[in-house]
Motif scaffolding. Structure first.
Motif, short mmCIF file in Angstrom:
data_model
loop_
_atom_site.label_atom_id
_atom_site.label_comp_id
_atom_site.label_asym_id
_atom_site.label_seq_id
_atom_site.Cartn_x
_atom_site.Cartn_y
_atom_site.Cartn_z
N UNK A 6 -40.82 3.32 -28.19
CA UNK A 6 -39.48 4.47 -28.53
C UNK A 6 -39.42 4.52 -29.95
N UNK A 7 -39.08 5.56 -30.91
CA UNK A 7 -38.61 5.74 -32.02
C UNK A 7 -37.36 6.12 -31.98
N UNK A 33 -46.30 16.75 -30.02
CA UNK A 33 -46.74 16.03 -28.96
C UNK A 33 -48.28 16.08 -28.72
N UNK A 34 -48.74 15.04 -28.75
CA UNK A 34 -50.50 14.82 -28.48
C UNK A 34 -51.09 14.58 -29.87
N UNK A 35 -50.23 14.36 -30.84
CA UNK A 35 -50.70 14.17 -32.34
C UNK A 35 -50.90 12.59 -32.47
N UNK A 36 -51.97 12.16 -32.83
CA UNK A 36 -52.28 10.94 -33.11
C UNK A 36 -51.93 10.37 -34.60
N UNK A 37 -50.93 9.25 -34.45
CA UNK A 37 -50.29 8.84 -35.73
C UNK A 37 -50.93 7.47 -36.28
N UNK A 38 -50.89 7.22 -37.53
CA UNK A 38 -51.12 5.81 -38.14
C UNK A 38 -49.95 5.02 -38.04
N UNK A 39 -50.15 4.04 -38.21
CA UNK A 39 -49.10 2.81 -38.82
C UNK A 39 -48.35 3.19 -39.94
N UNK A 40 -47.16 3.49 -40.07
CA UNK A 40 -46.48 3.96 -41.32
C UNK A 40 -46.47 5.48 -41.64
N UNK A 41 -47.10 6.09 -40.80
CA UNK A 41 -47.03 7.57 -40.94
C UNK A 41 -45.94 8.16 -40.87
N UNK A 42 -45.09 9.02 -41.58
CA UNK A 42 -43.80 9.78 -41.67
C UNK A 42 -43.82 10.45 -40.17
N UNK A 43 -42.84 10.04 -39.58
CA UNK A 43 -42.62 11.00 -38.12
C UNK A 43 -41.52 11.92 -38.27
N UNK A 57 -43.81 5.48 -38.50
CA UNK A 57 -44.50 4.88 -37.46
C UNK A 57 -44.76 3.48 -37.34
N UNK A 58 -43.95 2.74 -36.44
CA UNK A 58 -44.28 1.27 -36.60
C UNK A 58 -45.65 0.84 -35.89
N UNK A 59 -46.30 1.77 -35.21
CA UNK A 59 -47.52 1.56 -34.48
C UNK A 59 -48.40 2.70 -34.77
N UNK A 60 -49.94 2.38 -34.69
CA UNK A 60 -50.70 3.66 -34.30
C UNK A 60 -50.67 4.10 -33.05
N UNK A 61 -50.91 5.22 -32.50
CA UNK A 61 -51.09 5.86 -31.30
C UNK A 61 -50.97 7.33 -31.23
N UNK A 62 -50.46 7.78 -30.08
CA UNK A 62 -50.47 9.07 -29.83
C UNK A 62 -48.77 9.34 -29.43
N UNK A 63 -48.41 10.51 -30.05
CA UNK A 63 -46.96 10.94 -29.65
C UNK A 63 -46.85 11.51 -28.27
#
Length: 87
Positions: A6-7, A33-43, A57-63
């Protein structure tokens, strides 16, 4: 799917800082939703009349869940979105 992360709106944006109120305004959402994000990417960007903060983002992954839109007013500690972290 990875671990749901959770963010949330931080209670204090930084050491010694305080929002000066019990809620923030979401001024911008950088992801969908569904977008891949990198560690540190602005959310998202959140602000009060005193402070503006870009949440990264504190982690890489998918929203996987987006719970806010621009101009929403949310309390401190509110979940803005969930990222399914890469394993």
């Amino acid at each position: 799917m990875g671990q749901p992360t959770p963010i949330v709106v931080p209670e204090a944006p930084g050491p010694g800082d305080q929002w000066g109120q019990d809620h923030v305004i979401v001024s911008r959402v950088h992801v969908t939703v569904g977008e891949r994000v990198a560690d540190g990417q602005p959310l998202a960007d959140v602000e009060t009349d005193k402070i503006s903060l870009e949440l990264g983002s504190p982690v890489p992954g998918v929203v996987s869940d987006l719970r806010v839109r621009p101009d929403d007013t949310v309390p401190l500690g509110a979940v803005l979105m969930v990222i399914d972290a890469d394993e």
